[in-house]
Design a protein around this motif. Structure first.
Motif: not given
Lengths: 665, 665
Positions: B30-46
């Motif tokens: 779940d956490y890995t997927e959250r990183v993949q689906n949310v964190v990495i895209p969000y950080q890309y925007e950041a």
């Protein structure tokens, strides 16, 4: 220049501090004498840059330079002049106790120097005279010009009262004449005030000595302008390009609450900002509330008193929970280890308490005064009179003071004279004027606020009365008052029932006084009668050792108790109890025995009780560095716990100390 | 330019992290997927200054400017480039888990941009390229040039491993070619190193990927030079006129221990200074000790490990006791409220633990790794993946965070992306590479360090083996390992006995394994046998809720206990227990019941027990502001105490929280 009326010619105010009180106490007289024999001479040397091991003060030298008697650069803080003022004030009180020709000569010489440093227009401040002559009154926020003047006024008043010599008084009256040309509500004058309150309370003293209303008016002006919009400090800061005195290269972040200038003083309910500034201001506010019969101001004083003493005061009577800005933080935030509790702030709290006692006789003011005096203030000075705590912690781990930067401000040993030398001379002036804190008089009622051996002369009930108080606090609770009077007179003696001895008993000429709690008036037992020469009142205070608990909202003291005996708060030190002090656990049912403490100054009583020590049980506890965390509960071992008076902590080398100890249920 | 050998062609080292591990875990996936689906895209925007509500990063824009594709000024910290690197590294790990063409396209585009920003001589750093081109390598102390290069190397290695694309790798090899012209023992080169360690561990990774010894040699050079006399950082600082990068107008006070450069690394025994720098350095030291068979370095690593984990580590696996310098303080100084425990430091501790596991298989390294992972690291990220704690406190009073300046660094709610954005991308790269922390292989022994569902492919005992681990931690303690092998082979499976489940049981194909504590090898149960396809090992860990006690030398935790269930540390929050949390008192005999927590993410288990609450008893307790101190002991009221996993704290609004609770005896 206005004539100085003889104090006795002035109308007696409704409430007053009796002037004629001479200390004669087995405990406190020692301290007063230590200040006279050690502290004042030592501080004199320090002011002259001759104290061995202490940083050069530069204070006297600055006056020489300003007077044209020496060459060189200004040395020290922008408020360095105030050190000279506080020394002179202490000298004034000391000379009131005991004339000393040599000391008076030194003081006169210094006063001559101060006069020589005064500018033709009356201005007096060595920093601006030497260093930035064109910048007078341009940075009230930081530069302490009125603050220094205030201290010098206090010195002038004390010195005049002691010697009748008015030279310093005249100097300061000329300074105030000048100040009045600069500040005021009139067009073209500054509607300003000092960043560091002090002149306000000093002007009240000047008014009371001289009877000149304009001094009272100027004090009220400074108090009333504070925090009003448009905000003087903010406007001044903007006009300085948002730069401050202390870091001129850095944009200054102006926090008006630091200066208690965030809102008009009458609207303030919470103690905020720099603690010393706050209590100096509250002191002046209480003075003005009384002398100008200002109900709004009185209400503000009461609100602020309650906020300080019921939510932001340490059990030792210290205030100021953070060293960041030497400031208050917020209600119930009283960390014991990162504490500030500056000595000067506790002294300011004593000033505030004394003025509140004049405003209304309530024992809670005296309770706080006593708490701050016997614990925070007394503890700040080493027995040698030459070393001081600036910060008065309730929990000390010496290694943390050295190695955790958040605790660098806390010292585990008293230091010689400071770079910013505000505390030692403040202690000196308080201890030499201690007689002024024992009694307050409201009409024909004499309130005893502190049980300290002394002799008082006052007019009471139409008679000239002398009262000899004999006390042996803080070790014994037996007190007596012997009354000598030129004729019988009806008046009242108010005897404070201390919060730590609610079961106080009293007797008149050996006859017990029967009273219940309901008979007390605001915490005082009032003995009103026709008093005759030779009457004796005895008071007995219970000196038992008890546990004290903090309100549960004080997170730092949860599940802990402090040990108190009479007015003294006690503490546990590692020299008596081993390390870590935190491993001690104090039963709520602890029964204490008392013993003389051989390794503490004569007469000091240590207390002992059975307690517990929490010992780590770990499979690998034999190793020097075992696992930090384990599931085996610590073992509680019986241990004999020794506690010593807080004011004596840190006198036997460096070690751990704690006032609050976890209780066992 | 050196050819990149196929990883499989290189000699297998004696100890290794098995490369072929795929996560498949009900909790962690779940956490890995959250990183993949949310964190990495969000950080890309950041990184592209497009994250709503977050401070503009400027990181990608800086590369555009350096590449001549945009105009403008450098934005952000001097180490801003490292944010791009950490994002790319996380992308590399993410692509190893699951290819994603669009993500790869974005990464390739960014790598092209990085290539375009590289200078003709190989130099890569946007700060110096844009802002101070003439000042390269003049302030290693502050300016993070090698640090940024290190992070970009880690990214290059991860991205190459995922995609086989070597563009970033070639870029960074060119950068290192350049670095080798600047640094080295040869005459005319700098005998220097970076103020912030990072390149050392990165060079080890580059060595392991390419097999090129010179990278290992360069890493060893940086490690060996550090702290030697004449001290490079001190000399550099003197030559800069004792001024630093961050406050160039102020004389810089150089504290070499902040950089762990106060003495040669082999002589260091105590963790000091900036915690992240320290553990990044220890990680590289452990790598080098192993790869160069350096006994002195190994001993230093063991000493430093013991110092960190046995005297300076919080129970949540956090390190760094003060925000002043984000640093270690000293042994047993672990304040819960003024704590730092930076997320990045816990991640660095996990790196260090992993390298120590490679150096010697001992379960204590894995215990610490697990502790830091499940508590400090996991707790730093909000369930939405977009809010983070930088500081991970063990005791929070939100008003104190707001109103006591000594606690301003502690936040009571997770914050969106930071100005100094080191923590979120560090979490992302750790969670996407979590498969690398489950096993270590020493010869033909496969050590299970973490019980996390996953599939491993490795060569063991001459067979091609796949091991499917099924686990349901942290909620349940049942674990199974299904072995698939192309043929039978003898090898050993090492099963870690967690410190929190010393009574672990195991069975092979249903047959219980009988063993005692003496049979364990450094905390592992070693099952050596001929394994066959279809063999199943089951492990049962006791998931009971227990109290944990700290060593008595930890003053902050005296008379307190923490609640732990399996690897999870629990905490009490005011939303469940009222305020103040400090008033709770936990019986040492507490029996806990478990329940699903409806208001926490699915599956989370809260624990409950009978406890006590200390309630102030005061004669005037009815008043809003009663006396702060009194002699009446508080009343202990029975109360139902609820504790929730620490990693979930602060997810239900702002409130008080405490990990350590005072016990009752």
């Amino acid at each position: 220049m206005s004539p100085i009326p003889n104090p006795s010619e002035r109308a007696a105010s409704a409430a007053a501090v009796p002037a004629g009180v001479t200390l004669s106490d087995p405990f406190w007289s020692d301290y007063t004498e230590r200040v006279q024999n050690v502290v004042i001479p030592y501080q004199y040397e320090a002011l002259h840059d001759r104290a061995p091991g202490a940083e050069p003060s530069g204070a006297v030298r600055n006056f020489r330079i300003a007077a044209g008697q020496a060459e060189g650069a200004f040395v020290g803080w922008v408020f360095q002049d105030s050190d000279v003022a506080k020394w002179l004030e202490a000298v004034g009180y000391s000379l009131q106790i005991r004339r000393d020709a040599e000391l008076e000569r030194r003081a006169d010489e210094l006063i001559d120097l101060i006069g020589a440093a005064q500018q033709p227009d009356g201005y007096l401040n060595t920093y601006f005279t030497i260093k930035e002559p064109g910048k007078r009154w341009t940075n009230l926020t930081d530069c302490h010009e009125l603050y220094c003047a205030g201290h010098m006024i206090e010195a002038a008043v004390a010195y005049y009262e002691a010697t009748g010599k008015d030279k310093l008084l005249r100097i300061m009256q000329r300074m105030i004449d000048h100040v009045e040309t600069v500040f005021g509500p009139e067009e073209g004058k500054l509607r300003g005030y000092d960043g560091h309150q002090e002149i306000e309370l000093a002007l009240v003293k000047l008014y009371k000595l001289t009877g000149e209303e304009r001094y009272l008016k100027l004090a009220a002006f400074f108090i009333n302008e504070r925090g009003r919009e448009p905000n003087f400090l903010r406007e001044e800061w903007k006009s300085r390009g948002r730069r401050g005195h202390f870091e001129p290269n850095v944009r200054q972040n102006l926090d008006l609450s630091y200066f208690q200038a965030h809102k008009p003083v009458r609207e303030q309910s919470e103690a905020v900002g720099h603690a010393v500034r706050a209590v100096y201001m509250y002191t002046a506010m209480a003075d003005l509330a009384r002398l100008t019969d200002d109900e709004q101001l009185r209400q503000a004083c009461i609100r602020l008193w309650h906020n300080v003493t019921r939510t932001q005061m340490y059990v030792i009577g210290g205030i100021g929970s953070t060293h960041h800005g030497e400031a208050f933080t917020f209600d119930y935030d009283l960390p014991n280890d990162t504490v500030y509790a500056e000595t000067c702030a506790a002294i300011g709290l004593i000033f505030f308490a004394q003025r509140m006692l004049l405003l209304e006789p309530k024992s809670e003011y005296a309770d706080v005064m006593e708490r701050a005096l016997y614990n925070n203030v007394l503890g700040s000075m080493a027995q040698d009179g030459k070393h001081y705590f600036y910060v008065n912690p309730l929990e000390v781990w010496p290694q943390a003071c050295a190695h955790n930067p958040g605790k660098h401000h806390v010292k585990s040993e008293r230091q010689a004279w400071f770079g910013c030398a505000c505390c030692p001379p403040n202690v000196a002036r308080l201890l030499t004027s201690l007689g002024r804190y024992i009694y307050t008089q409201h009409g024909d009622t004499l309130y005893t606020n502190l049980y300290i051996g002394s002799e008082l002369s006052a007019e009471l009930g139409g008679a000239q009365v002398r009262i000899k108080q004999q006390a042996a606090l803080p070790w014994s609770g037996d007190v007596s008052f012997e009354i000598a009077a030129d004729r019988a007179g009806e008046f009242a003696l108010g005897l404070r029932v201390p919060s730590w001895s609610p079961d106080m008993t009293a007797a008149v000429n050996g006859e017990p006084v029967s009273f219940s709690r309901e008979d007390l008036e605001h915490g005082y037992l009032i003995l009103r009668r026709e008093w005759a020469d030779g009457d004796v009142v005895t008071v007995s205070l219970r000196m038992s050792t008890v546990l004290v608990y903090a309100d549960a909202r004080v997170r730092a003291d949860a599940h802990k108790a402090a040990i108190q005996r009479g007015p003294l708060v006690y503490c546990a030190e590692s020299i008596d109890n081993g390390e870590p002090i935190s491993s001690l656990r104090l039963p709520q049912t602890a029964v204490f025995s008392e013993r003389g403490a051989d390794d503490l100054p004569g007469g000091a009583i240590a207390v002992e009780t059975q307690a517990l020590r929490s010992v780590t049980v770990s499979p690998d506890a034999g190793e020097e560095k075992a696992a930090l965390y384990g599931t085996v509960p610590p073992r509680l071992e019986p241990v004999r716990l020794t506690a010593v008076p807080y004011y004596l902590w840190g006198n036997r080398g460096t070690g751990e100390m704690a006032v609050w100890l976890t209780t066992s249920d």
